[in-house]
Design an enzyme around this catalytic site. Sequence first.
Site, PDB file in Angstrom:
ATOM      1  CB  SER A   1     -18.727  21.345  38.320  1.00  0.00           C
ATOM      2  OG  SER A   1     -19.912  21.131  38.883  1.00  0.00           O
TER       3      SER A   1
ATOM      4  CB  ALA B   1     -12.768  19.268  42.245  1.00  0.00           C
ATOM      5  CB  CYS B   2     -13.695  23.101  39.384  1.00  0.00           C
ATOM      6  SG  CYS B   2     -13.640  23.967  41.061  1.00  0.00           S
ATOM      7  CB  SER B   3     -12.843  19.071  35.957  1.00  0.00           C
ATOM      8  OG  SER B   3     -11.678  19.854  35.800  1.00  0.00           O
ATOM      9  CB  SER B   4     -17.936  17.667  38.740  1.00  0.00           C
ATOM     10  OG  SER B   4     -17.220  17.292  39.821  1.00  0.00           O
TER      11      SER B   4
END
Length: 373
Positions: free
Chosen positions: A334, A155-158
């Site tokens: 990300s 998700a956004c931490s990819s």
Amino acid sequence: MHKVVISGTGLFTPPHAVSNQELVAAFNAFVHAHNQQHADRIAAGEMEPLAESSSEFIEKASGIKQRFLMDKSGVLDPARMAPRLPERGNDELSIQAEMAVAAARQALERAGRSAADIDMVIVACSNMQRPYPAVSIEVQQALGIQGYAFDMNVACSSATFGIQTAVNAVACGQARAVLMVNPEICSAHLNFRDRDSHFIFGDACTAVVLERAEAASSAQRYEVLGSKLATVFSNNIRNNFGFLNRCDEAGIGQADKLFVQQGRKVFKEVCPMVGDHIAAHLESLGIVPAEVARFWLHQANLAMNQLISRRVLGREAGEQEAPVILDRYANTSSAGSVIAFHLHSDGLRSGDVGVISSFGAGYSVGSVVLRKI
């Protein structure tokens, strides 16, 4: 073990800028039509009327003023409110690969590298347009890179998870250099008919080249001093779209097949998690937060970033210390923290320390501590 540096970054910005005012006009036209269509049920108390949105509400809630989209006509059509992205033939370059290639070429140019120098490609983002073949392998072929490639999704931490994966490969000798790319078409999984979230996301793609420090020769090099990742399961940010949806037709087209979140819970739970994560990471490296010249944080919400930086520093961060690109790009999942790094790394001197940090669904959080060479 080899020391690893970021030697180049790239950014692809979509062609269509959409202001809050444009988005609100489309949303409110939809709300008006919906309430008219169901006027009898609303009058009978059987259904609540939908509430209109406003530019003031959006900016106060998020700090966002505009966003870039791969398509705006479909999003701004009150009868559709989703991007129009026609399918491409199997032998045509896919839309995510097209974005990735554009950002990658800029990153390679800045790093002073060619395809022949790269041994590994990672495409890391919140949603892939297909399960297989991997988008990363398509990007690898389009750029003429040898070696191997794979896709990642945290998700956004990819991006930060992708950076650590690349660092590990370079440090232990599996690859001389790695290209890590984040093609985010967030508009495709955003519910533009949900007042609480219709304004959150934008589209973009970032790229990062990581390589052995001793081989790097670019003008802008940042040694990776360390990376730290953490995950804690939560349903407070979720997207239930997947290949099993066809196995239960009752769920097809439902709101949970797009981005959904419980914003207040996310804010309350994620901010302290991220602040403590960054502080602990810096402490493990023997770095005092006051010694950090720049925090390139995930660009999800202005208040979140302000609270996180205040939790780490013990005071408000200055505009240069924690730069914001959220107002122009919105939340690009990300790609956000890397956009901030790409656009706001000038002015750092040799020896200055900075932190790239991303956080989001999972929950997931990643931090990468860098030192300017």
